[in-house]
Design an enzyme around this catalytic site. Structure first.
Site, PDB file in Angstrom:
ATOM      1  N   TYR A  29       0.966  -1.448  -0.050  1.00 12.15           N
ATOM      2  CA  TYR A  29      -0.095   0.207   0.062  1.00 12.15           C
ATOM      3  C   TYR A  29       0.773   1.411   0.149  1.00 12.15           C
ATOM      4  CZ  TYR A  29      -3.274   3.739   1.388  1.00 12.15           C
ATOM      5  OH  TYR A  29      -3.810   4.781   1.566  1.00 12.15           O
TER       6      TYR A  29
ATOM      7  N   LYS B  89       1.053   4.058  -2.888  1.00 17.21           N
ATOM      8  CA  LYS B  89       0.780   5.596  -2.786  1.00 17.21           C
ATOM      9  C   LYS B  89       1.984   6.366  -3.039  1.00 17.21           C
ATOM     10  CE  LYS B  89      -3.284   5.326  -1.848  1.00 17.21           C
ATOM     11  NZ  LYS B  89      -4.457   5.877  -2.783  1.00 17.21           N
TER      12      LYS B  89
HETATM   13  N1  NAP Z   1      -9.343   7.080   5.148  1.00 17.13           N
HETATM   14  C1  NAP Z   1      -7.941   7.142   5.407  1.00 17.13           C
HETATM   15  O1  NAP Z   1      -7.392   6.960   6.425  1.00 17.13           O
HETATM   16  C2  NAP Z   1      -6.828   7.302   4.242  1.00 17.13           C
HETATM   17  C3  NAP Z   1      -5.893   8.064   4.296  1.00 17.13           C
HETATM   18  C4  NAP Z   1      -4.926   8.190   3.315  1.00 17.13           C
HETATM   19  C5  NAP Z   1      -5.471   7.853   1.901  1.00 17.13           C
HETATM   20  N2  NAP Z   1      -6.632   7.437   1.633  1.00 17.13           N
HETATM   21  C6  NAP Z   1      -7.032   7.365   0.497  1.00 17.13           C
HETATM   22  O2  NAP Z   1      -8.137   8.027   0.317  1.00 17.13           O
HETATM   23  C7  NAP Z   1      -8.679   7.342  -0.841  1.00 17.13           C
HETATM   24  C8  NAP Z   1     -10.303   7.356  -0.679  1.00 17.13           C
HETATM   25  O3  NAP Z   1     -10.639   6.487   0.506  1.00 17.13           O
HETATM   26  P1  NAP Z   1     -11.542   6.637   1.393  1.00 17.13           P
HETATM   27  O4  NAP Z   1     -10.704   6.805   2.804  1.00 17.13           O
HETATM   28  O5  NAP Z   1     -12.544   7.746   1.165  1.00 17.13           O
HETATM   29  O6  NAP Z   1     -12.349   5.075   1.618  1.00 17.13           O
HETATM   30  P2  NAP Z   1     -13.812   4.780   1.195  1.00 17.13           P
HETATM   31  O7  NAP Z   1     -14.673   5.479   2.206  1.00 17.13           O
HETATM   32  O8  NAP Z   1     -13.713   3.191   1.481  1.00 17.13           O
HETATM   33  O9  NAP Z   1     -14.410   5.022  -0.089  1.00 17.13           O
HETATM   34  C9  NAP Z   1     -13.666   4.342  -1.321  1.00 17.13           C
HETATM   35  C10 NAP Z   1     -14.328   4.559  -2.582  1.00 17.13           C
HETATM   36  O10 NAP Z   1     -13.693   4.045  -3.547  1.00 17.13           O
HETATM   37  C11 NAP Z   1     -14.692   3.108  -4.189  1.00 17.13           C
HETATM   38  N3  NAP Z   1     -14.334   2.101  -4.900  1.00 17.13           N
HETATM   39  C12 NAP Z   1     -13.499   1.091  -4.004  1.00 17.13           C
HETATM   40  N4  NAP Z   1     -13.035   0.039  -5.054  1.00 17.13           N
HETATM   41  C13 NAP Z   1     -13.431   0.368  -6.471  1.00 17.13           C
HETATM   42  C14 NAP Z   1     -13.352  -0.278  -7.550  1.00 17.13           C
HETATM   43  N5  NAP Z   1     -12.778  -1.221  -7.518  1.00 17.13           N
HETATM   44  N6  NAP Z   1     -14.219   0.485  -8.482  1.00 17.13           N
HETATM   45  C15 NAP Z   1     -14.673   1.444  -8.477  1.00 17.13           C
HETATM   46  N7  NAP Z   1     -14.669   2.336  -7.159  1.00 17.13           N
HETATM   47  C16 NAP Z   1     -13.980   1.535  -6.150  1.00 17.13           C
HETATM   48  C17 NAP Z   1     -15.771   2.834  -3.034  1.00 17.13           C
HETATM   49  O11 NAP Z   1     -17.333   2.633  -3.910  1.00 17.13           O
HETATM   50  P3  NAP Z   1     -17.556   1.082  -3.922  1.00 17.13           P
HETATM   51  O12 NAP Z   1     -17.022   0.365  -2.794  1.00 17.13           O
HETATM   52  O13 NAP Z   1     -18.987   1.214  -4.209  1.00 17.13           O
HETATM   53  O14 NAP Z   1     -17.018   0.622  -5.230  1.00 17.13           O
HETATM   54  C18 NAP Z   1     -15.871   4.120  -2.429  1.00 17.13           C
HETATM   55  O15 NAP Z   1     -16.712   5.186  -3.040  1.00 17.13           O
HETATM   56  C19 NAP Z   1      -8.127   6.080  -1.230  1.00 17.13           C
HETATM   57  O16 NAP Z   1      -7.363   6.160  -2.416  1.00 17.13           O
HETATM   58  C20 NAP Z   1      -7.315   5.961   0.015  1.00 17.13           C
HETATM   59  O17 NAP Z   1      -6.267   5.137  -0.233  1.00 17.13           O
HETATM   60  C21 NAP Z   1      -7.397   7.280   2.959  1.00 17.13           C
END
Ligand code: NAP
Length: 280
Positions: A162, A166
């Site tokens: 992961y 990133k």
């Molecule tokens: N939360 C944290 O602590 C954090 C920290 C650093 C970076 N990030 C990054 O932020 C970004 C968003 O994450 P989040 O925290 O908002 O997570 P989240 O709430 O789980 O949202 C993930 C989104 O991606 C969609 N998704 C997942 N797999 C997919 C696929 N195969 N095709 C199309 N859509 C897909 C999901 O919808 P469906 O499941 O319906 O497909 C959902 O809309 C990610 O890139 C993550 O690595 C998060």
């Protein structure tokens, strides 16, 4: 991007992958509140419809939805085709969809790891490649790539793939920012630290010290910072003072110090059960 748009009426259109939940949904709210129309892509049609209804009634923007699995064969090309067929010009591309997988690499589920790498690296690369030429031709556009604070700590253990994925997002963004200089198109990497979304439990990150000890930012705060950096054309944005400090540490030589600190914050996660299901 000036608030110019081509064939979408008087509002720019923003395409957001993973725009149905978490940081993606909050980014959608930010762009909608600032006068943009939206195209949201994710797998769950139910979540997309719910998000679209909420965004349209709260902000008056127009929302098109594309329910699809971006990890399916030809997923990015299919999204590009669907958007083009509807005659939508994408003025801002937000590569937000991403997943995590925490735990020992040797004990990890290979399919889950490969799915993660496909979504976090290949899908965002393909979408950028597909939508960028139109922006360059128009001399106007923005790309926002959601990376992570982890991007600054390549070599981090216990979620090594992961973290490496990133790091790729940050490296690609920095490289393209140089290539795009003077083109009228900007590209930004948003590098959030721990953020309160479904990602925390889905990825298993919630058991790591970094998620237990560091305050989790709200996805709306993260999105606000992402929106501002994108519109200002900044290459990177790390929301939160503590996260900014850690990112700064991650940039300092010798890298081994930063890697040790991050190693401490990422140590000894409990083993994750190994299944063969797809990442959700
Ligand atoms: N939360 C944290 O602590 C954090 C920290 C650093 C970076 N990030 C990054 O932020 C970004 C968003 O994450 P989040 O925290 O908002 O997570 P989240 O709430 O789980 O949202 C993930 C989104 O991606 C969609 N998704 C997942 N797999 C997919 C696929 N195969 N095709 C199309 N859509 C897909 C999901 O919808 P469906 O499941 O319906 O497909 C959902 O809309 C990610 O890139 C993550 O690595 C998060």
């Amino acid at each position: 991007m000036s608030a110019k748009s081509g064939n979408n009426g008087d509002r720019p259109t923003v395409l957001i992958t993973g725009g149905s939940k978490g940081i993606g949904l909050e980014l959608a709210k930010q762009f909608a509140m600032h006068g943009c129309n939206l195209v949201l892509a994710a797998r769950s049609e139910t979540d997309l419809k719910h998000a679209a209804g909420q965004l349209e009634s709260e902000t008056g923007c127009r929302v098109a939805i594309c329910p699809l699995d971006l990890n399916a064969d030809g997923g990015p090309t299919e999204l590009h085709r669907q958007v083009s067929e509807r005659g939508i010009q994408v003025d801002v591309l937000v590569n937000n969809a991403g997943v995590g997988d925490v735990g020992s690499f040797a004990e990890s589920d290979l399919n889950r790891q490969l799915d993660m790498l496909r979504l976090n690296i290949l899908v965002m690369t393909a979408l950028t490649r597909l939508f960028l030429p139109g922006m360059i031709e128009r001399g106007n556009g923005r790309v926002l790539n959601v990376a992570s604070l982890a991007a600054y700590f390549a070599g981090g253990a216990n979620w090594a793939t992961y973290v490496a994925s990133k790091h790729y997002v940050l490296a690609l963004t920095r490289g393209l920012a140089r290539e795009l200089s003077g083109s009228g198109v900007s590209i930004t990497a948003l590098c959030p630290g721990p953020t309160a979304t479904g990602f925390v439990t889905e990825s298993g990150a919630g058991d790591m010290p970094i998620y237990k000890w560091l305050p989790k930012l709200s996805p709306s705060k993260v999105a606000e910072a992402g929106y501002r950096a994108t519109m200002a054309g900044r290459t990177t944005a790390t929301p939160g003072l503590l996260n900014k400090t850690l990112a700064f540490l991650g940039e300092l030589p010798p890298r081994s110090i930063a890697q040790s600190v991050f190693g401490f914050l990422s140590r000894n996660p409990p083993p994750r059960s190994t299944g063969t299901g797809r990442v959700s």
